[in-house]
Design an enzyme around this catalytic site. Structure first.
Site, PDB file in Angstrom:
ATOM      1  N   THR A  55       0.668  -1.320   0.015  1.00 21.96           N
ATOM      2  CA  THR A  55      -0.007  -0.023  -0.123  1.00 21.96           C
ATOM      3  C   THR A  55       0.813   1.373   0.081  1.00 21.96           C
ATOM      4  O   THR A  55       0.641   2.160  -0.830  1.00 21.96           O
ATOM      5  CB  THR A  55      -0.941  -0.259   1.096  1.00 21.96           C
ATOM      6  OG1 THR A  55      -1.802  -1.287   0.986  1.00 21.96           O
ATOM      7  CG2 THR A  55      -1.921   1.197   1.159  1.00 21.96           C
ATOM      8  N   LYS A  83       8.106  10.371  20.599  1.00 18.41           N
ATOM      9  CA  LYS A  83       8.484  11.351  21.721  1.00 18.41           C
ATOM     10  C   LYS A  83       7.207  11.517  22.385  1.00 18.41           C
ATOM     11  O   LYS A  83       7.297  12.669  23.219  1.00 18.41           O
ATOM     12  CB  LYS A  83       8.969  12.529  20.913  1.00 18.41           C
ATOM     13  CG  LYS A  83      10.189  12.678  20.177  1.00 18.41           C
ATOM     14  CD  LYS A  83      10.684  13.955  19.440  1.00 18.41           C
ATOM     15  CE  LYS A  83      11.566  13.528  18.559  1.00 18.41           C
ATOM     16  NZ  LYS A  83      11.847  14.764  17.855  1.00 18.41           N
ATOM     17  N   ARG A 104      -2.076   5.387   7.459  1.00 15.14           N
ATOM     18  CA  ARG A 104      -2.622   4.051   7.819  1.00 15.14           C
ATOM     19  C   ARG A 104      -2.410   4.006   9.395  1.00 15.14           C
ATOM     20  O   ARG A 104      -1.310   4.510   9.539  1.00 15.14           O
ATOM     21  CB  ARG A 104      -1.699   2.872   7.274  1.00 15.14           C
ATOM     22  CG  ARG A 104      -1.849   1.735   7.831  1.00 15.14           C
ATOM     23  CD  ARG A 104      -1.299   0.547   7.119  1.00 15.14           C
ATOM     24  NE  ARG A 104      -2.153   0.280   6.024  1.00 15.14           N
ATOM     25  CZ  ARG A 104      -2.178  -1.063   5.407  1.00 15.14           C
ATOM     26  NH1 ARG A 104      -1.525  -1.980   5.952  1.00 15.14           N
ATOM     27  NH2 ARG A 104      -2.896  -1.327   4.354  1.00 15.14           N
ATOM     28  N   HIS A 132     -10.652   0.172   4.321  1.00 15.08           N
ATOM     29  CA  HIS A 132      -9.396   0.079   3.570  1.00 15.08           C
ATOM     30  C   HIS A 132     -10.113   0.290   2.028  1.00 15.08           C
ATOM     31  O   HIS A 132      -9.776  -0.378   1.281  1.00 15.08           O
ATOM     32  CB  HIS A 132      -8.433  -1.277   3.317  1.00 15.08           C
ATOM     33  CG  HIS A 132      -7.074  -0.934   2.770  1.00 15.08           C
ATOM     34  ND1 HIS A 132      -6.633   0.269   2.307  1.00 15.08           N
ATOM     35  CD2 HIS A 132      -6.330  -1.951   2.493  1.00 15.08           C
ATOM     36  CE1 HIS A 132      -5.524  -0.112   1.696  1.00 15.08           C
ATOM     37  NE2 HIS A 132      -5.249  -1.473   1.708  1.00 15.08           N
TER      38      HIS A 132
END
Lengths: 306, 155
Positions: A55, A83, A104, A132
């Site tokens: 993808t 972080k 995604r 999707h």
């Protein structure tokens, strides 16, 4: 036909049949080379919070083939999320760097949330077990390319119909085109009631069987899916159904010989390699069709194509 | 001494009657009724209509909007609403399931953006007579039950 410019692509639930036809037709223009360079001067950001090979690479290839620029990250380890930055802040920051965002994320609804935070259009490249949509667009494009229509097809869906998001989305899309569905799976991997209820409400005839041969010999497409080990909590439950299907040249013959075989890939062993050389095998062409379909979609939402 | 009344009558405000026992506190939660005036809650009255008993909630000096009272239908569809003005019933109101529900109900899917990424929960009604709703984020459908109430509704 409606305008796609500025529109986020999150779920099949947001799409109409005419939207799908427009994407398929536009992808056809792209594949035939009738349009090109339509992303020149445009920048696309890819934010992949979970790994993906085909993808992500096909989005990157699609942007480069259309003359655009692309940047981003391929896992959450390489983003500021490591972080401690919130997902919302990452979206709000990156949207200022690009003309479209491709996301995604393992969390279901992440792309929807991003689209509500972002001022540039967002494409959902997979959100957990939910949606999707670009996979479904390329599936439809491949079907249309093979038989010249989307209406009134008999489509078999085989394998993991319980957890497989591609088959849920495809079933939803096919219901817009008056299809007939045969759902082939072991009892423990049948399509969830929620999706079957939606098919019934759409007036789509469907039948649940355990072997593909029970579908008869008039099937146009058999869409094969992998039994996804990663979706099972209980490994014993996975082992009970793993390797339960194998589509062979004999299967193709038993189904009347004309059926086209599709698969979202990657496959494990559910399609024998002997099928690869048959004219019925569409799955590699299907994977390659991800490029013109994603080119078309990016062109439409950024205004490079209409 | 004989009890002359069970719940004080009110002069102005909203009476929510025929709440199936013991959902009165859930009704208070779903309406987000806090420390903003007198609230009378009665639990466990006998009722011809509700064999398991009924609860009553009286909200003094506040006329609840239709949007607010429709939220009650999620957990107590049998409830009836009386708007009281000047000591008399000014309006008898039926309630019906709201088309959408925002921020009051938790999505039961632990992997939903509303549980993981800090999005405010939002549900859209699927249809039918039952409180079946689709999550705006993860798109799963769920029957809304009192156990899914997460917090009081902000105003």
């Amino acid at each position: 036909m409606g305008s796609f410019k500025g529109r986020s692509i999150i779920s099949l639930r947001d799409m109409s049949a005419s939207d799908l036809v427009q994407i398929v037709e536009t992808a056809g223009r792209v594949k035939r080379g009738e349009v090109g360079g339509f992303l020149a001067g445009r920048t696309v950001a890819v934010m992949f919070f979970e790994p993906s090979t085909r993808t992500r690479l096909s989005f990157e290839s699609a942007v480069l083939h259309s003359g655009g620029s692309i940047f981003g990250f391929a896992s959450s380890d390489s983003s500021s999320q490591s972080k401690g930055e919130s997902f919302a802040d990452t979206v709000r920051t990156v949207m200022g760097y690009c003309d479209a965002l491709v996301i995604r994320h393992p969390v279901e609804g992440a792309a929807r949330l991003a689209s509500e935070l972002s001022t540039v259009p967002v494409i959902n490249a997979g959100d957990g077990a939910n949606q999707h949509p670009t996979q479904t667009f390329l599936d439809l494009f491949t079907m249309h390319e093979a038989v010249g229509r989307l209406e009134g097809l008999h489509v078999g869906l085989l394998g993991d119909l319980r957890y497989g998001r591609t088959v849920h989305s495809l079933a939803m899309a096919m219901s817009m085109f008056g299809s007939r569905l045969t759902l082939v799976s072991p009892p423990s991997l049948r399509m969830p009631e929620q999706f079957k209820a939606e098919l019934s409400n759409s007036g789509i005839p469907f039948r649940e069987v355990q072997q593909p041969e029970e579908a008869g010999t008039d099937m146009d497409f058999l869409y094969v899916t992998r039994i996804q080990r990663e979706r099972f909590v209980d490994p014993q439950e996975y082992e009970a159904v793993a390797h339960c299907y194998r589509v062979t040249a004999e299967t193709v013959s038993n189904l009347g010989g004309k059926v086209k075989i599709m698969h979202p890939l990657p496959r494990v062993d559910e399609i024998a390699e002997e099928v690869d050389g048959l004219p019925n095998a569409l799955y590699f062409k299907q994977a390659h069709n991800g490029i013109p379909v994603r080119q078309a979609l990016l062109g439409l939402i950024t205004g490079g194509l209409d | 001494m004989e009890r002359t009344y069970k719940v004080y009558s009110i002069t102005n405000g909203t009476v929510i009657d025929h709440i199936p026992t013991p959902q009165a506190l859930s009704v208070v939660r779903i309406l987000g009724l806090g420390n903003e005036g007198i609230l009378t809650i009665g639990i466990g009255f006998s009722s011809k209509r509700l064999p398991g008993g009924k609860d009553i909630v009286k909200v003094e000096n506040r006329e609840l909007s239709r949007d607010e009272t429709d939220m009650i239908a999620l957990i107590a569809p049998e409830a009836t609403i009386n708007i009281i003005k000047g000591g008399v019933v000014a309006e008898k109101r039926r309630i019906s399931l709201p088309d959408s529900v925002k921020g009051v109900v938790a999505c039961p899917n632990p992997n939903c953006a509303s549980n993981v990424l800090g999005a405010e929960s939002k549900f859209d009604r699927v249809g039918g007579q039952d409180p079946i709703y689709r999550c705006h984020f993860c798109e799963r459908t769920t029957r809304i039950v009192p156990e899914l109430l997460v917090r009081t509704r902000g105003r």
